[in-house]
Scaffold this active site. Structure first.
Site, PDB file in Angstrom:
ATOM      1  N   THR A 288      47.750  40.922  44.320  1.00 38.09           N
ATOM      2  CA  THR A 288      46.949  40.327  43.224  1.00 38.09           C
ATOM      3  C   THR A 288      47.512  41.118  41.694  1.00 38.09           C
ATOM      4  O   THR A 288      48.189  40.649  41.096  1.00 38.09           O
ATOM      5  CB  THR A 288      45.788  39.999  43.288  1.00 38.09           C
ATOM      6  OG1 THR A 288      45.329  39.314  44.472  1.00 38.09           O
ATOM      7  CG2 THR A 288      45.367  39.337  42.023  1.00 38.09           C
TER       8      THR A 288
ATOM      9  N   LYS B 285      45.789  31.825  39.223  1.00 36.73           N
ATOM     10  CA  LYS B 285      46.327  32.405  40.330  1.00 36.73           C
ATOM     11  C   LYS B 285      46.438  31.450  41.566  1.00 36.73           C
ATOM     12  O   LYS B 285      45.677  30.318  41.684  1.00 36.73           O
ATOM     13  CB  LYS B 285      45.519  33.438  40.702  1.00 36.73           C
ATOM     14  CG  LYS B 285      45.541  34.184  42.176  1.00 36.73           C
ATOM     15  CD  LYS B 285      44.740  35.402  42.356  1.00 36.73           C
ATOM     16  CE  LYS B 285      44.364  35.490  43.792  1.00 36.73           C
ATOM     17  NZ  LYS B 285      43.438  36.662  43.850  1.00 36.73           N
TER      18      LYS B 285
ATOM     19  N   HIS C 221      31.526  40.221  45.455  1.00 37.76           N
ATOM     20  CA  HIS C 221      32.915  39.083  45.102  1.00 37.76           C
ATOM     21  C   HIS C 221      32.246  37.721  44.754  1.00 37.76           C
ATOM     22  O   HIS C 221      32.665  37.237  43.839  1.00 37.76           O
ATOM     23  CB  HIS C 221      33.942  39.155  46.431  1.00 37.76           C
ATOM     24  CG  HIS C 221      34.851  38.114  46.169  1.00 37.76           C
ATOM     25  ND1 HIS C 221      35.926  38.232  45.096  1.00 37.76           N
ATOM     26  CD2 HIS C 221      34.799  37.028  46.409  1.00 37.76           C
ATOM     27  CE1 HIS C 221      36.468  37.342  45.319  1.00 37.76           C
ATOM     28  NE2 HIS C 221      36.064  36.397  46.154  1.00 37.76           N
TER      29      HIS C 221
ATOM     30  N   GLY D 184      46.670  45.019  47.048  1.00 38.77           N
ATOM     31  CA  GLY D 184      47.318  45.384  45.700  1.00 38.77           C
ATOM     32  C   GLY D 184      48.492  44.082  45.482  1.00 38.77           C
ATOM     33  O   GLY D 184      48.928  44.092  44.230  1.00 38.77           O
TER      34      GLY D 184
HETATM   35  C1  R5P Z   1      40.368  37.482  45.100  1.00 34.44           C
HETATM   36  O1  R5P Z   1      39.750  36.437  44.846  1.00 34.44           O
HETATM   37  C2  R5P Z   1      39.681  38.902  44.516  1.00 34.44           C
HETATM   38  O2  R5P Z   1      39.011  39.025  43.421  1.00 34.44           O
HETATM   39  C3  R5P Z   1      40.584  40.016  44.531  1.00 34.44           C
HETATM   40  O3  R5P Z   1      41.714  39.439  43.598  1.00 34.44           O
HETATM   41  C4  R5P Z   1      41.704  39.932  45.944  1.00 34.44           C
HETATM   42  O4  R5P Z   1      40.650  40.119  46.758  1.00 34.44           O
HETATM   43  C5  R5P Z   1      42.457  41.361  45.719  1.00 34.44           C
HETATM   44  O5  R5P Z   1      43.272  41.315  47.027  1.00 34.44           O
HETATM   45  P1  R5P Z   1      44.680  41.935  47.218  1.00 34.44           P
HETATM   46  O6  R5P Z   1      44.705  43.260  46.563  1.00 34.44           O
HETATM   47  O7  R5P Z   1      44.855  41.785  48.571  1.00 34.44           O
HETATM   48  O8  R5P Z   1      45.632  40.890  46.335  1.00 34.44           O
END
Ligand code: R5P
Length: 298
Positions: free
Chosen positions: A222, A186, A124, A220
């Site tokens: 994002t 975002k 990440h 899920g």
């Molecule tokens: C955040 O910066 C990561 O790149 C992912 O977008 C994030 O970890 C996704 O998490 P979630 O599915 O809980 O939104």
């Protein structure tokens, strides 16, 4: 090569391709919850450990720490590990004052226990990769993800990064597919965790089939949010490609009601959902070359 209990099935395939021996660790849990591990009693160097850290992040990290400690104590110096998903990697700085930078703590412990190289898939945090550049080999599975897009998504396509952090990923995949990419802003509330997105002003996505590329699907939130936002902005089908599908809690129903057409993830964790919405891609091919490059020099 030694597979630890959470190996997501990569050990066998990799051992066959690298033409090396493959053993497993014997393990159990004591009645009070403590872990017991027993390793093969004779190992020749280099040793390549294969594991992952989801689900049960804390347990699988502890298993790794215990294994490394054992091998270091036995005098093994050539210690390598394939851990395609490294837990805690998102906490790469003190976002709020006083927060522990747990991603750094995990990498530092692995290094201090004698690990020479850690092969990770799509880590990440570029920040942590740079901070630990002598330890981490970060493999971006761009070819595997792009070939999914080539066969599953009709043209005209546009690759979408759901935040600035995903822009490099999106750019590499768009270049392979010879198409454009867009970075969507975002916003995440640091306290509630709630996410919102905004497509750059004046940009029309009408008529495109969109491919959202991210590293992790956890709750899920994002992905579901951006899929709805893109559909609201006139795109055709929306597909999602991501490296690590954690699919926590009710994420799958959240995703299926978002309108997403299909989600492709890699076999980097040992949890799998069984759903027509999700396709699993094999990451072994992406790991082979980086592993050979390092291990052939040993
Ligand atoms: C955040 O910066 C990561 O790149 C992912 O977008 C994030 O970890 C996704 O998490 P979630 O599915 O809980 O939104």
């Amino acid at each position: 090569m030694i597979s630890l209990p959470p190996d997501p099935g990569l050990g066998e395939g990799l051992a066959a391709l690298l033409k090396c021996g493959h053993s497993r660790v014997a393990y159990k849990t004591f009645p009070d919850g403590e872990l017991y591990l027993r390793l093969p009693n004779r190992v020749s160097e280099p040793v390549l450990l294969v594991s992952t850290t989801y689900p049960d992040q804390n347990r699988s990290l502890m298993e790794l720490f215990l294994t490394l400690e054992y091998l270091s104590q036995k005098g093994v110096r050539g210690l390598y590990a394939v851990i395609p998903y490294v837990a805690y990697g998102r906490q790469d700085k003190e976002f709020l004052e006083g927060e522990v930078v747990s991603g750094r703590a995990v990498l530092r412990i692995l290094k201090n226990l004698g690990l020479r190289k850690l092969f990770v898939v799509d880590m990440h945090s570029d920040k942590l990769v740079n901070e630990f550049k002598d330890l981490v080999v970060n493999v971006l599975p761009a070819k595997t993800l792009a070939s999914y897009v080539e066969r599953a998504v009709r043209t005209p396509r546009i690759i979408v990064a759901p935040d600035v952090g995903a822009s490099r990923r999106a750019e590499v995949i768009a270049n392979l597919l010879k198409c454009e990419y867009v970075v969507v802003s975002k916003f995440r509330d640091r306290i509630t965790g709630e996410v919102s997105h905004r497509v750059p002003e004046g940009l029309s996505l009408e008529g495109f089939n969109a491919v959202v590329v991210d590293d992790i699907i956890s709750t899920g939130g994002t992905v579901a949010n951006i899929v709805k936002h893109l559909i609201g902005n006139g795109v055709g089908e929306v597909h999602v490609i991501a490296s690590h599908g954690l699919f926590v809690g009710d994420s799958l129903s959240k995703l299926s009601s978002s309108g997403v057409r299909k989600i492709a993830v890699l076999n980097t964790v040992s949890y799998r959902v069984s759903s027509d919405l999700v396709e699993y891609l094999d990451v072994v091919g992406e790991l082979l070359e980086p592993l050979k490059n390092v291990l052939e020099e040993v």
